[in-house]
Structure formats: C-alpha cells, structure tokens
Design an enzyme around this catalytic site. Structure first.
Site, PDB file in Angstrom:
ATOM      1  N   HIS A 195       0.843  -1.207   0.000  1.00 13.88           N
ATOM      2  CA  HIS A 195       0.000   0.000   0.000  1.00 13.88           C
ATOM      3  C   HIS A 195       0.871   1.247   0.000  1.00 13.88           C
ATOM      4  CE1 HIS A 195      -3.373   2.646   1.533  1.00 13.88           C
ATOM      5  NE2 HIS A 195      -2.316   3.320   1.954  1.00 13.88           N
ATOM      6  N   GLU A 196       1.820   1.307   0.910  1.00 11.08           N
ATOM      7  CA  GLU A 196       2.651   2.506   1.023  1.00 11.08           C
ATOM      8  C   GLU A 196       3.542   2.696  -0.196  1.00 11.08           C
ATOM      9  OE1 GLU A 196       2.200   4.820   3.132  1.00 11.08           O
ATOM     10  OE2 GLU A 196       0.667   3.675   4.183  1.00 11.08           O
ATOM     11  N   HIS A 239       1.841   4.319  -3.125  1.00 11.42           N
ATOM     12  CA  HIS A 239       1.774   5.785  -3.118  1.00 11.42           C
ATOM     13  C   HIS A 239       2.910   6.360  -3.973  1.00 11.42           C
ATOM     14  CE1 HIS A 239      -1.527   6.681  -0.487  1.00 11.42           C
ATOM     15  NE2 HIS A 239      -1.052   5.956   0.510  1.00 11.42           N
ATOM     16  N   TYR A 273      -3.494  15.032  -3.053  1.00 13.10           N
ATOM     17  CA  TYR A 273      -3.914  14.334  -1.844  1.00 13.10           C
ATOM     18  C   TYR A 273      -4.977  15.112  -1.073  1.00 13.10           C
ATOM     19  CZ  TYR A 273      -3.202  10.791   1.764  1.00 13.10           C
ATOM     20  OH  TYR A 273      -3.365   9.753   2.649  1.00 13.10           O
ATOM     21  N   GLU A 300      -5.602   7.090  -2.187  1.00 11.96           N
ATOM     22  CA  GLU A 300      -5.663   6.059  -1.150  1.00 11.96           C
ATOM     23  C   GLU A 300      -6.232   4.749  -1.703  1.00 11.96           C
ATOM     24  OE1 GLU A 300      -4.707   5.529   1.956  1.00 11.96           O
ATOM     25  OE2 GLU A 300      -3.588   7.404   1.892  1.00 11.96           O
ATOM     26  N   ASP A 311      -8.928  15.098   7.504  1.00 11.35           N
ATOM     27  CA  ASP A 311      -8.295  14.052   6.693  1.00 11.35           C
ATOM     28  C   ASP A 311      -8.242  14.466   5.229  1.00 11.35           C
ATOM     29  OD1 ASP A 311      -7.103  11.582   6.105  1.00 11.35           O
ATOM     30  OD2 ASP A 311      -9.032  10.574   5.852  1.00 11.35           O
ATOM     31  N   HIS A 359      -9.054   8.980   3.519  1.00 14.86           N
ATOM     32  CA  HIS A 359      -9.044   7.601   4.015  1.00 14.86           C
ATOM     33  C   HIS A 359     -10.450   7.043   4.179  1.00 14.86           C
ATOM     34  CE1 HIS A 359      -4.907   8.721   5.338  1.00 14.86           C
ATOM     35  NE2 HIS A 359      -4.666   7.437   5.101  1.00 14.86           N
TER      36      HIS A 359
END
Length: 408
Positions: A167-168, A171, A182, A191, A268, A273
């Site tokens: 996942h990271e 990005h 973002y 995301e 957020d 998210h």
C-alpha cells in the site's frame, strides 16, 4: 515520467482511528496515539524540505533495497544500515520482513506490469524500521518507506502486513504517474489505488483468486488483544471494524453516502481515508464479476486508468477511464468492460456517454434494417469502437482543460 505533484506524508493508519484512541482508558494507548499524531504532523511540515533530496533516492538502481534501523529514533539520517541487496539476512525479523515485502512489491510491479521499481526507472527502495517509540503507523514520505513498531497493546510491528508495505509503496507509483493530489476525491483515489494494489500484491504472493482473497488491508498489524478485522475492507467498506476501542469503520460503499469533510489535516484532507471506500468497492465488484486472478484483467484495467489520469482526476473521470481502458484492452462490450460498467453503477457512478453510445448502436441497426438490408456486425462494431475512441479523446481533453483551469 510525469512531474510529481504529491507533496504529502501518506500514512496507513487513518487519523480518525488515532483520534479515537486519545479517549482510550489505557494511558499507554493514549500516549502512543498522541505521539503518533504529533510526529506525523511534524513530518508534514518537513515534507517540502525532504522533497529536495528525493532525486537522490530516484537514481536508477533496478530497485535495489536497503533497510535501516532507526533504533526508536525519529531522525532518519542517524539510522544504521541493517540489510542491503547483496548482504545476508539480519537477526532482526522486522528488518527481514521489510526487505522481503519491498522485494515482493518490486517483483509484482515488474512481472505483472513490466514496471521497473516505483518510478518505472529503477528507483532505489529504501526503508526504515523501528521508527519512533510505540509509533502506530507506517508511511511513504516521497522517497522512502518508514515503519513503526506499534504500541504493543493494540498495534504490533507494521512490517507484518505485506499489503501495508505494498500500500505505502504504491503511493510512490501513484506519485510518479498520475500524481493524484492528496485531497478530496483525487486524494481518496490516491488512497484507493494503494488499497487496491496493496491487496493485489498480497493476492499475488499467496496465489489467490478474487473469490479466495479476503480483501482486507492490515489484518496482521493488530495484536491478539484487539478484535478488529482490519483497517479497511474493499469487499465491505464500513465493516472492517466495529468496537468500543476503535469505534466503527466510517467508510461509505456508495456515492449516496459520500462524506464531506474539511480539506485540512483535521478533516483528513477531505476524507481521503474514508471516501476511498467507494472506488475500493468498485474494484472489488469488477474483480469478482470478471473472476480469476484480480491482478490480471481487473488489475491491468485499473493500472492503465491510473497511467491515464491527471493530478485532479475525480471519481467520475476515473470511472470513465476504466470503462474506456477495459474496451481498449479487452474489446468493446466485452465481459470485462461490462463488469466495469456494472461495478461503478453499483456504487452510484454511471459511466459518462454509455447510454448515448448504446443508443447510437441501436439506431445504426434500425437504419440498416429500414434500408432493406442488414449491416455487417463487424462494421457496426468498428463504428462503435471509433465512437469509443472519440469519447476517450474528448474525455482526456476535458480532463486537461479542468486541470489547467484549476492551476490558474
């Protein structure tokens, strides 16, 4: 390579989860959540400085890996190298898990999409473990991966979930391709891309079909003491967890439930998210409708759409692009394209122009019959394909005009 426009810290643990933990009865849990929030806020302030050094990390090396140990510090420059591409395995399992997770993600992008590391040009993969004290997060900072150890009460070592690692790192792929901004819908797409491809890496490693997969993100970062299933569920957004400790998963699974939040840290960044649950559910539906391995047709459609997106792409534009790409890759009116159409419809997004395109096809057949002959189906298909291509070009031009308009 597209210019990079994302200048943010991308964390796996949503801020609403950490804020909920500030009310926990356990002082250790409260303190760890507070330190995590403060550390992440400070990192966002340093992001513009760190971006100046990103080019060094991007030097071509065919994705060679280096894992460093922060020894619970937060200053990456003082971390000690713990494992390199050519070195032996470490005695520290967190180091080895990070090393293997980076390798699996690198191999996935290489073998499935013929992509050479995150930037497509062999970017070096650097990761840091044991970041901070009881740090309840993992993040991509624009040039490297960083993992916390968790508080030991609710969260454990963040290297334990391959989907968290993938996942990271995704990005980074998004940053070097579409550069999705973002915040708001483009941020929620950012995301979602990480959740989708994070899940696909886990499925690819485990050789699971779409039906066999659990479609959960972060199942392994919770300690046995916590009853949560995961941080997010692509199959059932809004049902990943529901407990007094973490609260209830707030993700929507349909546009009718879209959550409007302030476009700032407290909100957020417009709920990136949270609203990512909508495109997440669309991918899950498309993948299970198509069947087989989700990294094949569904993954290729979503990846092609990501490459064709712009920094300001929203849900509608991305949905339209997946529909067009599915037609280009697998044929107009193919089972794959119909699965994509149905998936987006089921989350409340109708593909632009599809009704008018279908109407054109019907009129063409009626006109042919009215003239006393049947038009060759191959000719009809070719004309529809031409109309699809024209629609794709127009959609891209409109997206470009929107992007330029927002930049002025």
């Amino acid at each position: 390579m597209r210019a990079r426009s994302c200048r943010c810290i991308n964390c796996i643990t949503p801020p609403h989860v950490l804020k909920k933990l500030l009310d926990n009865s356990d002082a250790r849990v409260r303190d760890a959540a507070l330190r995590t929030l403060l550390a992440t806020s400070r990192l966002r302030g340093e992001r513009s400085v760190r971006s100046l050094f990103a080019s060094a990390a991007a030097a071509s090396s065919h994705g060679r890996r280096t894992i460093s140990d922060c020894s619970n510090g937060t200053f990456l420059a003082t971390a000690t190298v713990a494992r390199t591409e050519d070195g032996p395995a470490a005695n520290d399992e967190a180091v080895n898990r990070a090393f293997e997770g980076l390798g699996d993600t690198r191999a996935f992008y290489s073998e499935v999409f013929d992509r050479d590391s995150l930037d497509g040009h062999g970017m070096r993969l650097n990761a840091y473990v044991h970041y901070g004290s009881e740090y309840n997060n993992a993040f991509w900072n624009g040039s490297e991966m960083v993992f916390g150890d968790g508080d030991g009460v609710l969260f454990t070592d963040f290297t334990k979930s391959i989907d968290v690692i993938a996942h990271e790192l995704t990005h980074g792929v998004t940053e070097f391709t579409a550069g999705l901004q973002y915040h708001n819908q483009s941020g929620a797409l950012n995301e979602s891309m990480s959740d989708v491809f994070g899940s696909l890496v886990k499925q690819w490693v485990n050789k699971q079909t779409a039906v066999q997969a659990d479609w959960l993100i972060g199942t392994d970062i919770f300690t046995p003491a916590i009853g949560a299933d995961a941080l997010r569920s692509l199959k059932e957004p809004g049902k990943a967890y529901n407990s007094p400790t973490l609260g209830r998963d707030p993700q929507p699974d349909h546009m009718s439930k879209y959550v409007n939040l302030p476009d700032n840290d407290a909100g957020d960044n417009g709920g990136v998210h949270i609203n990512s649950g909508i495109p997440n559910k669309a991918f899950y539906l498309a993948a299970t409708n198509i069947g087989g391995f989700a990294w094949e047709a569904p993954g290729h459609i979503w990846y092609a759409a990501l490459l064709a997106s712009t920094p300001s792409t929203d849900f509608q534009e991305f949905a339209d692009t997946t529909y067009l790409k599915s037609g280009q890759l697998y044929g107009t009116h193919s089972a794959e394209q119909q699965a994509v159409l149905s998936a987006w419809k089921d989350v409340g997004i109708r593909i632009s122009g599809v009704q008018s395109l279908a109407g054109t096809s019907t009129r063409m057949r009626r006109q042919a019959n009215g003239n006393g002959h049947d038009e060759d189906p191959a000719d009809v298909a070719r004309k529809i394909e031409q109309l699809s291509a024209q629609l794709a070009m127009l959609s891209k031009e409109v997206a470009g005009l929107k992007s330029r308009g927002k930049s002025h």
